[in-house]
Design a protein around this motif. Structure first.
Motif, mmCIF file in Angstrom:
data_model
loop_
_atom_site.group_PDB
_atom_site.id
_atom_site.type_symbol
_atom_site.label_atom_id
_atom_site.label_comp_id
_atom_site.label_asym_id
_atom_site.label_seq_id
_atom_site.Cartn_x
_atom_site.Cartn_y
_atom_site.Cartn_z
ATOM 1 N N SER A 83 31.243 69.294 1.232
ATOM 2 C CA SER A 83 30.132 69.295 2.496
ATOM 3 C C SER A 83 28.903 68.544 2.920
ATOM 4 O O SER A 83 28.655 68.282 3.642
ATOM 5 C CB SER A 83 29.965 70.703 1.939
ATOM 6 O OG SER A 83 30.184 72.151 2.433
ATOM 7 N N TYR A 99 27.261 69.923 8.933
ATOM 8 C CA TYR A 99 26.340 71.410 9.369
ATOM 9 C C TYR A 99 27.864 72.555 10.004
ATOM 10 O O TYR A 99 27.274 73.317 9.942
ATOM 11 C CB TYR A 99 25.832 70.643 10.770
ATOM 12 C CG TYR A 99 24.581 71.237 10.394
ATOM 13 C CD1 TYR A 99 23.808 71.833 10.052
ATOM 14 C CD2 TYR A 99 24.657 72.217 11.760
ATOM 15 C CE1 TYR A 99 22.771 72.428 9.975
ATOM 16 C CE2 TYR A 99 23.926 72.355 12.572
ATOM 17 C CZ TYR A 99 22.406 72.524 11.575
ATOM 18 O OH TYR A 99 21.201 74.435 11.748
ATOM 19 N N ASP A 100 29.454 71.474 10.602
ATOM 20 C CA ASP A 100 29.485 72.756 11.323
ATOM 21 C C ASP A 100 30.913 72.060 11.222
ATOM 22 O O ASP A 100 31.274 71.132 11.311
ATOM 23 C CB ASP A 100 29.439 73.177 12.699
ATOM 24 C CG ASP A 100 29.056 71.677 13.576
ATOM 25 O OD1 ASP A 100 30.089 70.631 13.735
ATOM 26 O OD2 ASP A 100 28.005 71.904 14.463
ATOM 27 N N ASP A 101 32.540 72.385 11.806
ATOM 28 C CA ASP A 101 33.361 72.621 11.859
ATOM 29 C C ASP A 101 33.483 72.242 12.869
ATOM 30 O O ASP A 101 34.933 71.171 13.351
ATOM 31 C CB ASP A 101 34.854 73.785 11.432
ATOM 32 C CG ASP A 101 34.436 74.511 12.668
ATOM 33 O OD1 ASP A 101 33.345 74.549 14.066
ATOM 34 O OD2 ASP A 101 35.071 75.380 13.077
ATOM 35 N N LYS A 102 32.874 70.810 13.610
ATOM 36 C CA LYS A 102 32.944 70.217 15.115
ATOM 37 C C LYS A 102 32.798 69.076 14.217
ATOM 38 O O LYS A 102 33.127 67.866 15.249
ATOM 39 C CB LYS A 102 32.152 70.936 16.129
ATOM 40 C CG LYS A 102 32.248 71.991 16.794
ATOM 41 C CD LYS A 102 31.790 72.692 17.953
ATOM 42 C CE LYS A 102 31.471 74.316 18.136
ATOM 43 N NZ LYS A 102 30.794 75.002 19.082
ATOM 44 N N ASP A 104 29.441 67.492 12.941
ATOM 45 C CA ASP A 104 27.632 67.784 13.288
ATOM 46 C C ASP A 104 27.935 67.204 11.802
ATOM 47 O O ASP A 104 28.014 68.057 11.178
ATOM 48 C CB ASP A 104 27.560 68.594 13.762
ATOM 49 C CG ASP A 104 27.607 68.103 15.251
ATOM 50 O OD1 ASP A 104 27.131 67.052 16.529
ATOM 51 O OD2 ASP A 104 27.989 69.275 15.911
ATOM 52 N N LYS A 146 27.908 62.588 14.884
ATOM 53 C CA LYS A 146 29.044 63.218 15.092
ATOM 54 C C LYS A 146 30.493 62.591 14.609
ATOM 55 O O LYS A 146 30.264 61.369 15.324
ATOM 56 C CB LYS A 146 29.041 63.908 15.994
ATOM 57 C CG LYS A 146 30.167 64.836 16.415
ATOM 58 C CD LYS A 146 30.083 66.069 17.277
ATOM 59 C CE LYS A 146 30.676 67.311 17.976
ATOM 60 N NZ LYS A 146 31.081 67.634 19.055
ATOM 61 N N PRO A 156 31.391 72.832 6.263
ATOM 62 C CA PRO A 156 30.268 73.142 6.857
ATOM 63 C C PRO A 156 29.490 73.772 5.373
ATOM 64 O O PRO A 156 30.085 74.848 4.595
ATOM 65 C CB PRO A 156 30.112 74.079 7.970
ATOM 66 C CG PRO A 156 30.986 74.162 8.556
ATOM 67 C CD PRO A 156 32.514 73.825 7.765
ATOM 68 N N THR A 266 17.637 73.188 9.680
ATOM 69 C CA THR A 266 18.192 74.583 10.624
ATOM 70 C C THR A 266 18.000 73.956 11.838
ATOM 71 O O THR A 266 18.299 73.860 13.059
ATOM 72 C CB THR A 266 18.676 75.383 10.318
ATOM 73 O OG1 THR A 266 17.763 76.226 9.907
ATOM 74 C CG2 THR A 266 19.614 75.588 9.082
ATOM 75 N N ASP A 270 20.055 72.261 15.187
ATOM 76 C CA ASP A 270 20.287 73.267 16.244
ATOM 77 C C ASP A 270 19.833 72.889 17.328
ATOM 78 O O ASP A 270 19.790 72.146 18.337
ATOM 79 C CB ASP A 270 19.544 74.617 16.011
ATOM 80 C CG ASP A 270 20.157 75.363 14.577
ATOM 81 O OD1 ASP A 270 21.505 74.170 14.726
ATOM 82 O OD2 ASP A 270 20.013 76.550 14.171
#
Length: 374
Positions: A83, A99-102, A104, A146, A156, A266, A270
């Motif tokens: 990660s 941070y995420d699976d998109k 980011d 990103k 993530p 976070t 976010d």
């Protein structure tokens, strides 16, 4: 208090002051003399006793304890290191956390600096991936970038509750110190709730950040934006600063590093991902614009309120333009920086006594703190 260097040497007896310095992005090849800053040393303890009378129980017990902790380390590294990424800009490099699976990735604002495009190396790949800036919030030294074309299989990180972090917990610092990608060091949580002011630089406005986690895990240039992890494989902070001794020309103070807590990460990430900006920093504010006030001797003597926000905390407590704040609680206030530092250690919604001077008279007001916006 905080630095990027690792040129350590013994300090004489007695306390020494330290000063802040950012864990700056590692300069690209040619700018760092690795021979001067790298040292490799073994840390294993696998030697056997030469004594023929050593207890067999003692001989078997020590490896059992050691192997258990070693297994924990290796498990955490296997779960979290994928990660952690390396981020490269035109002028340097740092670290980041998926941070995420998109696609980011969260990192320090001083890692991205003024850049808007980046190249990212994943822990399990030799390919360089393009990325662009989502948003940056230098006041908390956090940013999100990103990946332009996120690959499948991104992992993530899991962010833990930094409010449950306790002194003595084992920590692992992961990142790319000195450009050595996917590196890991270990230590403990040395303290919590630290308020730290970063030095100003081309990539940092000199942010004051509250509630930071202090760790003894070694952090070096290039670790900025990397993960501080507990033994539950949770990210509890982003590696940001390391301490220096000002009396030794900025030599590193070994075992004193600081990480922005996961709760702050976070919250800011976010908002940046959703809106590209921060409207709720989670930081305490008075609802004023102000400047440092200088006394008749031309020395800083407080903070002059230039204006107040209608209905804001200061205005609601009766403070007004022209008042000079001299204390927050029991903390003396002499400059804007000292006011920022005092507020960084407090939380929105808490009540604090503000001491101020109006028309030559010293007064106090109980202020319920609000939230500092973007």
């Amino acid at each position: 208090m905080h630095s990027t260097k690792d040129h350590t040497r013994p300090f004489p007896a007695g306390p020494r002051p330290t000063g802040p310095k950012l864990l700056d992005r590692l300069l690209l090849p040619g700018a760092v003399a690795l021979a001067a800053v790298l040292a490799l040393a073994g840390c294993t303890s696998s030697g056997k006793s030469s004594s023929s009378t050593a207890s067999s129980a003692g001989a078997s017990a020590a490896p059992s304890v050691s192997n258990s902790l070693q297994d924990d380390y290796q498990r955490v590294i296997t779960q979290v290191l994928p990660s952690v990424v390396q981020i490269t800009t035109a002028s340097g490099l740092g670290s980041g956390i998926i941070y995420d699976d998109k696609g980011d990735i969260v990192t320090n604002a001083h890692v991205v600096g003024t850049a808007t495009t980046f190249q990212v190396s994943l822990a399990n790949s030799t390919n360089l991936l393009d990325a662009s800036l989502v948003g940056s919030y230098p006041d908390s030294d956090l940013a999100v970038i990103k990946l332009s074309s996120p690959p499948g299989g991104l992992k993530p990180a899991v962010f833990g509750d930094s409010g449950k972090v306790e002194v003595g917990q084992i920590t692992l610092a992961m990142g790319s110190p000195l450009g050595l990608s996917s590196s890991v060091t270990q230590g403990i949580v040395s303290a919590t709730g630290r308020t730290v002011t970063e030095p100003k630089s081309a990539d940092s406005p000199g942010a004051t950040i509250g509630n930071m986690v202090q760790t003894s895990a070694a952090i070096n240039p290039g670790n900025s934006g990397g993960a501080l992890v507990n033994l539950s494989s949770q990210v509890i902070g982003i590696n940001t600063l390391a301490a220096v001794d000002q009396e030794t020309n900025g030599s590193a103070a070994p075992g004193i590093g600081f990480a922005i807590p996961s709760a702050t990460i976070t919250n800011i990430a976010d908002q940046l991902i959703k809106d590209g900006k921060v409207t709720n920093s989670g930081r305490a504010g008075l609802g004023i614009t102000a400047r440092t006030f200088y006394g008749s001797d031309y020395k800083p003597a407080g903070v002059l309120i230039v204006s107040t926000t209608a209905g804001g905390p200061a205005a609601s407590a009766g403070l007004q333009a022209g008042d000079v704040i001299t204390k927050i609680g029991d903390t003396p206030i002499t400059t804007i920086n000292s006011l920022t530092t005092a507020l960084a250690s407090l939380t929105p919604g808490s009540k604090v006594t503000v001491t101020y001077v109006r028309s030559g008279q010293t007064k106090t007001a109980d202020v319920t703190l609000g939230t500092l916006g973007a």
